[in-house]
Design a protein around this motif. Structure first.
Motif, PDB file in Angstrom:
ATOM      1  N   ARG A  25       1.312  -1.666  -0.150  1.00  0.00           N
ATOM      2  CA  ARG A  25       0.066  -0.553  -0.275  1.00  0.00           C
ATOM      3  C   ARG A  25       1.647   0.939   0.049  1.00  0.00           C
ATOM      4  O   ARG A  25       2.155   0.772   0.650  1.00  0.00           O
ATOM      5  CB  ARG A  25      -0.743   0.140   1.077  1.00  0.00           C
ATOM      6  CG  ARG A  25      -1.716  -1.408   1.344  1.00  0.00           C
ATOM      7  CD  ARG A  25      -3.091  -0.984   2.656  1.00  0.00           C
ATOM      8  NE  ARG A  25      -3.722  -1.834   2.280  1.00  0.00           N
ATOM      9  CZ  ARG A  25      -3.537  -3.289   2.709  1.00  0.00           C
ATOM     10  NH1 ARG A  25      -2.893  -3.194   3.970  1.00  0.00           N
ATOM     11  NH2 ARG A  25      -4.662  -3.900   2.528  1.00  0.00           N
ATOM     12  N   GLU A  28       3.806   2.556   2.820  1.00  0.00           N
ATOM     13  CA  GLU A  28       4.227   1.765   3.214  1.00  0.00           C
ATOM     14  C   GLU A  28       5.278   1.696   2.793  1.00  0.00           C
ATOM     15  O   GLU A  28       5.425   1.264   1.690  1.00  0.00           O
ATOM     16  CB  GLU A  28       2.809   0.613   4.088  1.00  0.00           C
ATOM     17  CG  GLU A  28       1.771   0.977   4.463  1.00  0.00           C
ATOM     18  CD  GLU A  28       0.071  -0.030   5.266  1.00  0.00           C
ATOM     19  OE1 GLU A  28       0.016  -0.006   5.896  1.00  0.00           O
ATOM     20  OE2 GLU A  28       0.801  -1.003   4.397  1.00  0.00           O
ATOM     21  N   THR A  30       6.479  -2.132   2.380  1.00  0.00           N
ATOM     22  CA  THR A  30       6.561  -3.481   2.473  1.00  0.00           C
ATOM     23  C   THR A  30       7.500  -4.406   2.313  1.00  0.00           C
ATOM     24  O   THR A  30       8.434  -4.361   1.529  1.00  0.00           O
ATOM     25  CB  THR A  30       5.421  -4.362   1.351  1.00  0.00           C
ATOM     26  OG1 THR A  30       4.267  -3.719   1.229  1.00  0.00           O
ATOM     27  CG2 THR A  30       4.657  -5.244   1.399  1.00  0.00           C
ATOM     28  N   LYS A 181      11.950   4.595   4.404  1.00  0.00           N
ATOM     29  CA  LYS A 181      11.356   4.667   4.585  1.00  0.00           C
ATOM     30  C   LYS A 181      10.462   6.134   4.930  1.00  0.00           C
ATOM     31  O   LYS A 181       8.678   6.360   4.543  1.00  0.00           O
ATOM     32  CB  LYS A 181      11.748   3.937   5.927  1.00  0.00           C
ATOM     33  CG  LYS A 181      10.079   3.949   6.968  1.00  0.00           C
ATOM     34  CD  LYS A 181      10.354   2.793   7.706  1.00  0.00           C
ATOM     35  CE  LYS A 181       8.885   3.260   8.360  1.00  0.00           C
ATOM     36  NZ  LYS A 181       8.938   1.501   9.393  1.00  0.00           N
ATOM     37  N   THR A 185       6.902   7.329   3.621  1.00  0.00           N
ATOM     38  CA  THR A 185       6.084   8.264   4.312  1.00  0.00           C
ATOM     39  C   THR A 185       5.595   9.969   3.802  1.00  0.00           C
ATOM     40  O   THR A 185       4.722  10.362   3.696  1.00  0.00           O
ATOM     41  CB  THR A 185       6.242   8.395   5.812  1.00  0.00           C
ATOM     42  OG1 THR A 185       7.772   8.052   6.077  1.00  0.00           O
ATOM     43  CG2 THR A 185       5.592   7.943   7.207  1.00  0.00           C
ATOM     44  N   LYS A 188       4.186   9.126  -0.064  1.00  0.00           N
ATOM     45  CA  LYS A 188       2.749   7.951  -0.467  1.00  0.00           C
ATOM     46  C   LYS A 188       3.002   7.238  -1.182  1.00  0.00           C
ATOM     47  O   LYS A 188       2.610   6.659  -1.830  1.00  0.00           O
ATOM     48  CB  LYS A 188       1.994   8.829  -0.509  1.00  0.00           C
ATOM     49  CG  LYS A 188       1.104   9.917   1.276  1.00  0.00           C
ATOM     50  CD  LYS A 188       0.583   9.048   1.680  1.00  0.00           C
ATOM     51  CE  LYS A 188       0.653   9.647   3.270  1.00  0.00           C
ATOM     52  NZ  LYS A 188       1.413   9.047   3.742  1.00  0.00           N
ATOM     53  N   THR A 190       4.191   3.603  -2.659  1.00  0.00           N
ATOM     54  CA  THR A 190       4.405   2.546  -1.820  1.00  0.00           C
ATOM     55  C   THR A 190       5.889   1.495  -1.975  1.00  0.00           C
ATOM     56  O   THR A 190       6.233   1.729  -3.364  1.00  0.00           O
ATOM     57  CB  THR A 190       3.237   1.746  -3.228  1.00  0.00           C
ATOM     58  OG1 THR A 190       2.161   2.206  -3.336  1.00  0.00           O
ATOM     59  CG2 THR A 190       2.745   0.039  -2.586  1.00  0.00           C
ATOM     60  N   ASP A 206       6.667  -1.886   7.427  1.00  0.00           N
ATOM     61  CA  ASP A 206       5.473  -1.829   8.166  1.00  0.00           C
ATOM     62  C   ASP A 206       4.512  -2.944   7.676  1.00  0.00           C
ATOM     63  O   ASP A 206       3.715  -2.780   8.383  1.00  0.00           O
ATOM     64  CB  ASP A 206       4.651  -0.683   7.106  1.00  0.00           C
ATOM     65  CG  ASP A 206       5.175   0.821   6.929  1.00  0.00           C
ATOM     66  OD1 ASP A 206       5.610   1.186   8.612  1.00  0.00           O
ATOM     67  OD2 ASP A 206       5.469   1.452   6.120  1.00  0.00           O
ATOM     68  N   ARG A 207       5.134  -3.401   6.287  1.00  0.00           N
ATOM     69  CA  ARG A 207       3.673  -4.605   6.733  1.00  0.00           C
ATOM     70  C   ARG A 207       5.051  -5.862   5.471  1.00  0.00           C
ATOM     71  O   ARG A 207       5.855  -5.372   5.145  1.00  0.00           O
ATOM     72  CB  ARG A 207       3.212  -5.042   5.207  1.00  0.00           C
ATOM     73  CG  ARG A 207       1.443  -4.243   5.782  1.00  0.00           C
ATOM     74  CD  ARG A 207       1.104  -4.129   4.384  1.00  0.00           C
ATOM     75  NE  ARG A 207      -0.272  -5.910   4.202  1.00  0.00           N
ATOM     76  CZ  ARG A 207      -1.062  -6.190   4.281  1.00  0.00           C
ATOM     77  NH1 ARG A 207      -1.291  -5.932   5.736  1.00  0.00           N
ATOM     78  NH2 ARG A 207      -0.755  -7.396   3.864  1.00  0.00           N
ATOM     79  N   LEU A 221       1.212  -7.851   9.822  1.00  0.00           N
ATOM     80  CA  LEU A 221       2.567  -6.338  10.171  1.00  0.00           C
ATOM     81  C   LEU A 221       3.058  -7.305  10.769  1.00  0.00           C
ATOM     82  O   LEU A 221       3.309  -8.627  11.450  1.00  0.00           O
ATOM     83  CB  LEU A 221       1.854  -6.191  11.887  1.00  0.00           C
ATOM     84  CG  LEU A 221       0.228  -5.425  11.583  1.00  0.00           C
ATOM     85  CD1 LEU A 221      -0.179  -5.238  13.291  1.00  0.00           C
ATOM     86  CD2 LEU A 221       0.732  -4.534  10.613  1.00  0.00           C
TER      87      LEU A 221
END
Lengths: 255, 330
Positions: A25, A28, A30, A181, A185, A188, A190, A206-207, A221
């Protein structure tokens, strides 16, 4: 957002991916974890349309990946490859500038606006001082940053990185992951990447998605997914875990 | 790093002084004043002198300029497309392919323009070499060069076969032309080569930035939005077009395409936005100079291919010895 739905792929009669479901997403980071040969790279090749899934589909937002041209795709999704073999020693600035390619027409040359985008990116990544150096003559960490810079110049929604830390020392690993990271943030983005170290996944993800022999073992998580039981299933190692507050550290039991 | 700007200027202007020098020297030396007078009408210069300049020397120099430009551009393009600084049209067999096409055309298709057949065969040679060298998605440096040798040998053998088959009158013209010389140049020859070389050069000039992307390798080029197969085809087409036109008017002249782009990269860096235009100008200047040497060093004519090879072979050895530490590895 990028999502794989029931993606399966066979190469030379061997099943590499089996009904893989995965979602990354915006905003985040992943992380895809899995042992060598678990299909991480193949999955990445599918996600970036370098390979076509036999069954299942991949969606960018609402849109089926197969309906996008290479050019359209490159404006939305950028990739940092696992291995990069330079042939010509382009300057760092020219390497980053190349990311503007999908934004311009076939016979177009980059213009002032494109150069400004590049200067901003160089500054964001702290590469301004290296901009006029050949990208073959800078350190591995710096080159990784320059390749990330090229991706950012594409102005994508999604950033795919296949083992971005594999040839880096600890300091550079942490530097690159912090940057990713931060990009997720603040812009935005992915961000989807593969890692080898479960502890780095615990620190930055984050995932987390665990891939074992082409199947998704678990996703969610980091604190739910990265635990001694799952890591043992992935790598066949008995693991111990220590916790201090919210922090956790996994390490293999040696005897 | 600072000197790059200076080199850009020097290399772009290089053809001008060479052009004047080439007009000036020759079996019949012409002073600069006479040159100037011959080019301005009604200045009372002997007709004979004017004819030497306008009908003999000028077309030959223009042809050298065009061929040098074409070979050098084709070399720069092939090096980028194949991610391999050690190749050019000669090494990859495009030149031999084009020569075969010309020979076929001269021997069996006298009604057609030679360039059509030369172009088709040069393109065929390029695709053969690429097909032979390719293993999965990679084109290893050494296999590419070996494939080029094989394809070159094949087309050279086929040319010999044609020489064997044709009648002696045609044989003479094929043999003479194959030696790689600009001594047959006249305005008619220039006009035969010009449209093809101009079309190829224009196509490359306009799309030169994209060579940077293609030189990153298939997978990365794709991730930058490049339709790799189609674009590689486009660039090979442009290269084959220029090589075919060059070979059809001057035979096989080797090494220009290898040497010139290399020199340009050493002086101004590898960015193809600069490498393409400057390979064009330096290639033109180099071949004009080589051809001037070819027609003035001895009493007779040396084929210009000999001069370019004498310069190119040591240069290639130098690159091999230096390899690995600089811009590429074998």
């Amino acid at each position: 957002m990028i999502s794989a739905q029931q993606v399966s792929l066979r190469l030379n009669g061997r099943e590499i991916l089996h009904q893989v479901d995965l979602t990354a997403r915006p905003g985040e980071v992943t992380v895809l974890l899995g042992p060598n040969g678990s299909g991480k790279t193949t999955l990445f090749l599918c996600l970036s349309a370098q390979l076509t899934a036999e069954r299942g589909a991949i969606f960018l937002g609402e849109q089926d990946l197969r309906r996008l041209s290479r050019r359209q795709l490159a404006r939305r999704l950028a990739t940092v490859p696992q291995e990069h073999h330079p042939v010509f020693p382009y300057l760092v600035r020219d390497l980053v500038l190349l990311g503007r390619l999908p934004r311009l027409g076939f016979f177009a040359q980059p213009r002032g606006a494109d150069r400004r985008v590049v200067e901003d990116i160089l500054e964001l990544l702290g590469l301004t001082d290296l901009a006029d150096k050949p990208y073959t003559r800078i350190s591995g960490g710096e080159r990784q940053l320059a390749l990330i810079g090229r991706c950012l110049a594409q102005e994508p929604e999604i950033l795919l990185l296949d083992e971005p830390t594999s040839h880096l020392d600890l300091r550079n690993q942490v530097m690159v992951l912090k940057l990713l990271k931060n990009l997720a943030t603040t812009q935005k983005l992915t961000v989807l990447l593969t890692l080898h170290d479960p502890n780095l996944a615990l620190l930055f993800a984050d995932r987390v998605v665990l891939l074992e022999a082409g199947r998704v073992l678990a996703q969610g998580l980091p604190e739910d997914v990265v635990n001694p039981e799952n890591i043992k299933k992935l790598y066949g190692l008995d693991m111990e875990m220590i916790s201090q507050g919210a922090r956790r550290l996994l390490y293999p039991r040696l005897s | 790093m600072k000197s790059r700007g200076l080199w850009v200027w020097l290399l772009s202007l290089a053809p001008a002084p060479v052009f004047v020098l080439a007009l000036h020297v020759g079996a019949y030396p012409i002073s600069l004043t006479e040159l100037w007078q011959a080019l301005t009408p009604g200045s009372g210069v002997p007709e004979q002198l004017r004819a030497v300049i306008l009908q003999v020397r000028l077309p030959r120099i223009v042809l050298a300029l065009l061929v040098g430009m074409a070979l050098s551009l084709a070399g720069a393009t092939l090096q980028a497309v194949f991610r391999n600084p050690l190749v050019d049209a000669y090494i990859l067999g495009l030149s031999a392919g084009a020569a075969f096409g010309c020979a076929v055309s001269v021997a069996f298709l006298p009604a057609w323009p030679v360039q059509i057949c030369a172009f088709a065969c040069a393109l065929l040679a390029a695709m053969l070499t690429f097909g032979l060298a390719r293993t999965r998605a990679e084109v290893p440096t050494l296999s590419l060069i070996l494939a080029g040798i094989v394809v070159s040998a094949l087309f050279t053998a086929l040319v010999s076969l044609i020489k064997f088959l044709v009648d002696p009158h045609k044989l003479a013209s094929i043999v003479f032309w194959l030696m790689g010389s600009l001594s047959l140049a006249d305005w008619h020859t220039v006009m035969k080569a010009l449209p093809w070389i101009a079309a190829g050069a224009l196509a490359l000039w306009l799309s030169r930035w994209r060579l940077n992307a293609l030189s990153m390798g298939d997978q990365e080029a794709k991730s930058l939005g490049v339709e790799v197969g189609r674009e590689r085809g486009f660039f090979l087409l442009a290269a084959a077009l220029m090589v075919a036109a060059a070979v059809s008017v001057s035979g096989i002249i080797g090494w220009v395409g290898l040497m010139i782009p290399h020199l340009v990269r050493m002086l101004v860096g590898p960015d193809h936005r600069r490498v393409i235009p400057l390979s064009m100008t330096l290639g033109a200047a180099f071949l004009m100079l080589s051809d001037t040497l070819a027609r003035t060093v001895t009493g007779g004519e040396i084929p210009v291919g000999i001069i370019t090879t004498v310069c190119g072979a040591p240069f290639f050895i130098y690159l091999l010895k230096r390899g690995g530490q600089e811009s590429w590895k074998l």
